[in-house]
Scaffold this active site. Sequence first.
Site, PDB file in Angstrom:
ATOM      1  N   ASP A   1      49.841  57.621   9.697  1.00  0.00           N
ATOM      2  CA  ASP A   1      50.250  56.640  10.695  1.00  0.00           C
ATOM      3  C   ASP A   1      51.267  57.344  11.582  1.00  0.00           C
ATOM      4  OD1 ASP A   1      51.474  54.637  12.169  1.00  0.00           O
ATOM      5  OD2 ASP A   1      51.519  53.212  10.513  1.00  0.00           O
ATOM      6  N   VAL A   2      50.922  57.549  12.843  1.00  0.00           N
ATOM      7  CA  VAL A   2      51.782  58.363  13.710  1.00  0.00           C
ATOM      8  C   VAL A   2      53.114  57.704  14.026  1.00  0.00           C
ATOM      9  CG1 VAL A   2      49.868  59.649  14.736  1.00  0.00           C
ATOM     10  CG2 VAL A   2      50.663  57.528  15.828  1.00  0.00           C
TER      11      VAL A   2
ATOM     12  N   TYR B   1      49.812  46.358  26.826  1.00  0.00           N
ATOM     13  CA  TYR B   1      49.179  47.680  26.821  1.00  0.00           C
ATOM     14  C   TYR B   1      49.671  48.523  27.997  1.00  0.00           C
ATOM     15  CZ  TYR B   1      45.448  51.121  27.528  1.00  0.00           C
ATOM     16  OH  TYR B   1      44.741  52.275  27.743  1.00  0.00           O
TER      17      TYR B   1
ATOM     18  N   GLY C   1      44.451  59.603  16.418  1.00  0.00           N
ATOM     19  CA  GLY C   1      43.500  58.509  16.610  1.00  0.00           C
ATOM     20  C   GLY C   1      42.115  59.010  16.945  1.00  0.00           C
ATOM     21  N   ALA C   2      41.665  60.042  16.223  1.00  0.00           N
ATOM     22  CA  ALA C   2      40.429  60.735  16.599  1.00  0.00           C
ATOM     23  C   ALA C   2      39.231  60.360  15.747  1.00  0.00           C
ATOM     24  CB  ALA C   2      40.645  62.254  16.537  1.00  0.00           C
ATOM     25  N   GLY C   3      39.360  59.359  14.911  1.00  0.00           N
ATOM     26  CA  GLY C   3      38.247  59.002  14.051  1.00  0.00           C
ATOM     27  C   GLY C   3      37.092  58.361  14.792  1.00  0.00           C
ATOM     28  N   ARG C   4      37.362  57.821  15.964  1.00  0.00           N
ATOM     29  CA  ARG C   4      36.311  57.114  16.699  1.00  0.00           C
ATOM     30  C   ARG C   4      36.672  57.070  18.175  1.00  0.00           C
ATOM     31  NH1 ARG C   4      37.641  50.923  14.627  1.00  0.00           N
ATOM     32  NH2 ARG C   4      39.875  50.980  15.127  1.00  0.00           N
TER      33      ARG C   4
ATOM     34  N   ALA D   1      53.371  49.667  27.738  1.00  0.00           N
ATOM     35  CA  ALA D   1      53.550  50.748  26.768  1.00  0.00           C
ATOM     36  C   ALA D   1      53.068  52.079  27.329  1.00  0.00           C
ATOM     37  CB  ALA D   1      52.818  50.422  25.468  1.00  0.00           C
ATOM     38  N   LYS D   2      51.946  52.049  28.018  1.00  0.00           N
ATOM     39  CA  LYS D   2      51.428  53.288  28.610  1.00  0.00           C
ATOM     40  C   LYS D   2      52.305  53.755  29.762  1.00  0.00           C
ATOM     41  CE  LYS D   2      47.636  54.051  26.182  1.00  0.00           C
ATOM     42  NZ  LYS D   2      47.399  55.293  25.407  1.00  0.00           N
TER      43      LYS D   2
END
Length: 254
Positions: A62-63, A160, A14-17, A163-164
């Site tokens: 997609d991870v 959220y 998820g490093a695109g932004r 899940a974390k």
Amino acid sequence: MTRPLSDLTVLVTGAGRGLGAAIATAFAHHGARVAINYRNSRTEAEALAETLGPRAAAFQADVTDAGAVTAMVAEITARFGTPDVLVHNALADFSFNGEARSHLDQLTWAEIAAQAETALGGALTCIQALRPHFAQQGFGRVITIGTNLFQNPVVPYHDYTAAKGALLALTRTAAKELGPLGVTVNMVSGGLLRTTDASRATPEAVFDIVAGQTPLGHVTTPAEMADAVLFFASPWARAVTGQNLVVDGGLVFG
């Protein structure tokens, strides 16, 4: 076994932004080879890779898809060598907007499952793909991204945070199992960040309130979070595993 940052190949999911881009940038500035994973943000990921130079490249996957992750790792290996460091930052689509969040009387299991699929499932697929390499070389670093909402659910983002929370549990159980292979597994947990795509929906007044309640007097930035991620990948953290480091300027203690 320790290795300098400049000797590492790092996969940031998820490093695109946003935070992921800040983490990728920090590693690149320390000379690491950086694999910038993205799901949909191709334009942003490729632009970031071009900015960071020849030791960085963008890789789509997609991870939550184990087959896609295996294929991505093969591509990274062909380009840079198999990743020595996994930073699992990928986040399912989410907006930190307290007014628009699902309350308990409206919340569905599907919302929690969607967050868990990326947070927890994505970590699992990536760890499984990299484990043979970690075992072969007797070295590896896994850093997951958590939240200070564990300690202080000032806004109850149920899906959220749940899940974390599960990801923190996996971080600790993975640390126990992977430790004998020379692998450390740790979490870096931030609070509200100024600013990422996920926090753009947050009203400016909320940023000001958080800053006023924080001992350091400002809202944590993605670059500051990235510094803590570098620590866990560095030789300085060689004896640290199974830990959750909160990086929020002192807003939450413990």
